[in-house]
Design a protein around this motif. Structure first.
Motif, mmCIF file in Angstrom:
data_model
loop_
_atom_site.group_PDB
_atom_site.id
_atom_site.type_symbol
_atom_site.label_atom_id
_atom_site.label_comp_id
_atom_site.label_asym_id
_atom_site.label_seq_id
_atom_site.Cartn_x
_atom_site.Cartn_y
_atom_site.Cartn_z
ATOM 1 N N HIS A 12 0.828 -1.211 0.000
ATOM 2 C CA HIS A 12 0.000 0.000 0.000
ATOM 3 C C HIS A 12 0.864 1.265 0.000
ATOM 4 N N ARG A 48 -1.493 8.601 -1.612
ATOM 5 C CA ARG A 48 -2.468 8.658 -2.701
ATOM 6 C C ARG A 48 -1.760 8.911 -4.039
ATOM 7 N N ARG A 79 -7.058 -0.904 0.634
ATOM 8 C CA ARG A 79 -8.229 -0.725 -0.229
ATOM 9 C C ARG A 79 -8.181 0.614 -0.957
ATOM 10 N N GLN A 80 -7.729 1.667 -0.258
ATOM 11 C CA GLN A 80 -7.606 2.965 -0.919
ATOM 12 C C GLN A 80 -6.544 2.919 -2.019
ATOM 13 N N ALA A 82 -5.645 0.316 -3.805
ATOM 14 C CA ALA A 82 -6.204 -0.417 -4.933
ATOM 15 C C ALA A 82 -7.220 0.424 -5.690
ATOM 16 N N GLU A 83 -8.070 1.122 -4.977
ATOM 17 C CA GLU A 83 -9.103 1.940 -5.623
ATOM 18 C C GLU A 83 -8.474 2.992 -6.527
ATOM 19 N N LEU A 84 -7.440 3.665 -6.038
ATOM 20 C CA LEU A 84 -6.791 4.707 -6.828
ATOM 21 C C LEU A 84 -6.004 4.114 -7.995
ATOM 22 N N ALA A 87 -8.397 2.771 -10.856
ATOM 23 C CA ALA A 87 -9.373 3.678 -11.466
ATOM 24 C C ALA A 87 -9.238 3.632 -12.983
ATOM 25 N N VAL A 93 -12.263 -7.282 -8.709
ATOM 26 C CA VAL A 93 -11.575 -7.016 -7.444
ATOM 27 C C VAL A 93 -12.357 -7.651 -6.309
#
Length: 244
Positions: A12, A48, A79-80, A82-84, A87, A93
């Motif tokens: 991460h 981020r 999780r953040q 992966a989300e970024l 995108a 997922v």
């Protein structure tokens, strides 16, 4: 592991907990000032940006080289990330609790100085047993984490024959996935761990060879965080033993 064609793992991005741990260690403090429980620690702004860099790396891959499935730790920072990173990418997922960070039990939120000062008996026991087998009260040893990772990797091999699976997890998980995938011995793992910082948003990956075994493609690669996301991979070497 014979079912997968390719396996990758991203640590991460930098979290607010990473920042707090670094400040506490450099400040000589005994405790790390983090208000959230470990599962709820978010990314920092730098984290981020690092996650978005992983997304740019993925966008530059040839279509047949992109992950066909993604599995993510349930912890917020993973999780953040992966989300970024994902995108704009159309890839299945799912979250799997077996990818959660190592649980530290009574050592949670203590710096190295704090363990020595507040829990001296545990500090002695940890040195005697070594990182591989030492289990802090209420927490996990590396062997405990390895057991859940073996279960996860078996399931991934069964569920994704000839698939390309990308994981988003934590620094200890990266090292222990390597241990399982490459069939390392304890001392080989410890030598790697003593000499390597698993960088935030680094990428490690393995490719299945003709004999069915997995060989490393890149380890702790941070080139995508620099200038050219598809240059020859490099690894960041250093020593670190702090929370993920």
């Amino acid at each position: 592991m014979r079912g997968l064609e390719w396996l990758g793992i991203v640590r991460h991005g930098e979290s607010t907990g990473n920042v707090a741990a670094r400040d506490a260690e450099t400040g000589g403090l005994e405790r790390i000032d983090v208000a959230e429980r470990d599962a709820d620690v978010p990314l920092s702004e730098t984290g981020r940006e690092q996650a978005e860099a992983v997304g740019r790396w993925m966008a530059g891959l040839a279509p047949d080289q992109r992950p066909t499935a993604v599995v993510v730790s349930p912890y917020l920072r993973a999780r953040q990330t992966a989300e970024l990173a994902l995108a704009g990418h159309d890839v299945p997922v799912r979250v799997d609790e077996r990818l959660r960070d190592r649980e530290l039990g009574v050592l949670d939120l203590l710096t190295a100085r704090g363990v020595e000062s507040l829990l001296p008996d545990e500090a002695v026991r940890r040195r005697r047993l070594g990182k591989f087998y030492y289990r802090p009260p209420g927490g996990e040893s590396w062997v405990d984490v390895i057991a859940r990772l073996r279960s996860l990797l078996r399931d991934l091999a069964d569920d994704h024959p000839d698939g390309r699976v990308l994981l988003f997890a934590h620094d200890a998980i990266v090292s222990l996935v390597r241990y399982v995938v490459e069939g390392l011995e304890e001392e080989e793992l410890m030598t790697w761990a003593r000499g390597t910082v698993i960088a935030n948003c680094s990428i490690s990956s393995w490719v299945r060879g003709e004999d069915g075994t997995f060989v490393p493609e890149r380890l702790n690669d941070v080139r995508h965080l620099e200038q050219d996301p598809h240059a020859e991979p490099t690894a960041q070497e250093d020593v670190d033993d702090r929370p993920a």
